[in-house]
Design a protein around this motif. Sequence first.
Motif, mmCIF file in Angstrom:
data_model
loop_
_atom_site.group_PDB
_atom_site.id
_atom_site.type_symbol
_atom_site.label_atom_id
_atom_site.label_comp_id
_atom_site.label_asym_id
_atom_site.label_seq_id
_atom_site.Cartn_x
_atom_site.Cartn_y
_atom_site.Cartn_z
ATOM 1 N N GLY A 46 15.146 52.899 92.015
ATOM 2 C CA GLY A 46 16.030 52.173 91.107
ATOM 3 C C GLY A 46 17.275 51.657 91.805
ATOM 4 O O GLY A 46 17.262 51.336 92.987
ATOM 5 N N TRP A 47 18.378 51.616 91.077
ATOM 6 C CA TRP A 47 19.630 51.115 91.620
ATOM 7 C C TRP A 47 20.254 52.141 92.541
ATOM 8 O O TRP A 47 20.133 53.338 92.322
ATOM 9 C CB TRP A 47 20.600 50.758 90.495
ATOM 10 N N GLU A 48 20.930 51.646 93.570
ATOM 11 C CA GLU A 48 21.615 52.500 94.544
ATOM 12 C C GLU A 48 23.088 52.104 94.552
ATOM 13 O O GLU A 48 23.423 50.952 94.259
ATOM 14 C CB GLU A 48 21.070 52.249 95.959
ATOM 15 N N ALA A 49 23.961 53.024 94.926
ATOM 16 C CA ALA A 49 25.376 52.678 95.096
ATOM 17 C C ALA A 49 25.516 51.536 96.100
ATOM 18 O O ALA A 49 26.383 50.669 95.963
ATOM 19 C CB ALA A 49 26.160 53.904 95.550
ATOM 20 N N ASN A 50 24.625 51.499 97.088
ATOM 21 C CA ASN A 50 24.625 50.457 98.110
ATOM 22 C C ASN A 50 24.470 49.053 97.509
ATOM 23 O O ASN A 50 24.894 48.073 98.109
ATOM 24 C CB ASN A 50 23.498 50.727 99.115
ATOM 25 N N ASP A 51 23.892 48.956 96.309
ATOM 26 C CA ASP A 51 23.704 47.648 95.676
ATOM 27 C C ASP A 51 25.027 46.989 95.304
ATOM 28 O O ASP A 51 25.061 45.788 95.020
ATOM 29 C CB ASP A 51 22.817 47.784 94.430
ATOM 30 N N VAL A 94 13.515 39.581 102.350
ATOM 31 C CA VAL A 94 12.979 40.339 103.486
ATOM 32 C C VAL A 94 13.283 41.823 103.330
ATOM 33 O O VAL A 94 12.383 42.663 103.397
ATOM 34 C CB VAL A 94 13.540 39.803 104.829
ATOM 35 N N HIS A 95 14.552 42.161 103.139
ATOM 36 C CA HIS A 95 14.974 43.559 103.132
ATOM 37 C C HIS A 95 14.533 44.305 101.873
ATOM 38 O O HIS A 95 13.896 45.350 101.951
ATOM 39 C CB HIS A 95 16.500 43.637 103.286
ATOM 40 N N ASP A 96 14.877 43.780 100.725
ATOM 41 C CA ASP A 96 14.625 44.515 99.489
ATOM 42 C C ASP A 96 13.192 44.359 98.983
ATOM 43 O O ASP A 96 12.575 45.335 98.573
ATOM 44 C CB ASP A 96 15.611 44.084 98.398
ATOM 45 N N VAL A 97 12.673 43.140 99.020
ATOM 46 C CA VAL A 97 11.339 42.900 98.456
ATOM 47 C C VAL A 97 10.243 43.257 99.454
ATOM 48 O O VAL A 97 9.337 44.026 99.125
ATOM 49 C CB VAL A 97 11.206 41.436 97.975
ATOM 50 N N ARG A 101 10.186 47.219 99.329
ATOM 51 C CA ARG A 101 9.289 47.097 98.172
ATOM 52 C C ARG A 101 9.991 47.440 96.859
ATOM 53 O O ARG A 101 9.461 48.168 96.032
ATOM 54 C CB ARG A 101 8.065 47.982 98.352
ATOM 55 N N ARG A 102 11.165 46.899 96.682
ATOM 56 C CA ARG A 102 11.946 47.252 95.493
ATOM 57 C C ARG A 102 11.419 46.610 94.226
ATOM 58 O O ARG A 102 11.890 46.924 93.131
ATOM 59 C CB ARG A 102 13.415 46.919 95.711
#
Length: 156
Positions: A46-51, A94-97, A101-102
Amino acid sequence: MSIEPVIAAVTSFVAMEPVTYATHRWVMHGVGERLHRSHHRLDRSGWEANDLYPVGFATIVMAAMAIGLNRAGWGDLVASSIGISAYGVSYALVHDVYIHRRLGRRLPNVQVLDRLADAHEIHHRFAGEPYGMLLPIVPRALARRAADSPQRITLG
């Protein structure tokens, strides 16, 4: 239409890789590590503080674009904001998808993106270089260390 806005957008896109490197290296793994640490946990979902980082970056770019659209003499900010936004979209895809695999699905393998994923896995495994994303540079010694230590971690 003049070519200058296109040059400004492309230049801004290209300039974002060293900016990303520096931000990742000295902010996310420095003074802002508290937020970024959530991204390096193996059990994240799910969501991360990094978001909060991309939300903050997007806010800055939207403000720059608004100024460029509404202030006489500041129009160059629009083209630069477009280039920076294009980099942000590329980074997210690239990074998230692809890598993390977010979206919850495995995408078809793409060789060039797999190389980026391998470099990013090294970053997560050893908590250091490479800090870049679309043009990561893995130091030779670290590449050898990764090859000698075949235990990989799952990124997504």
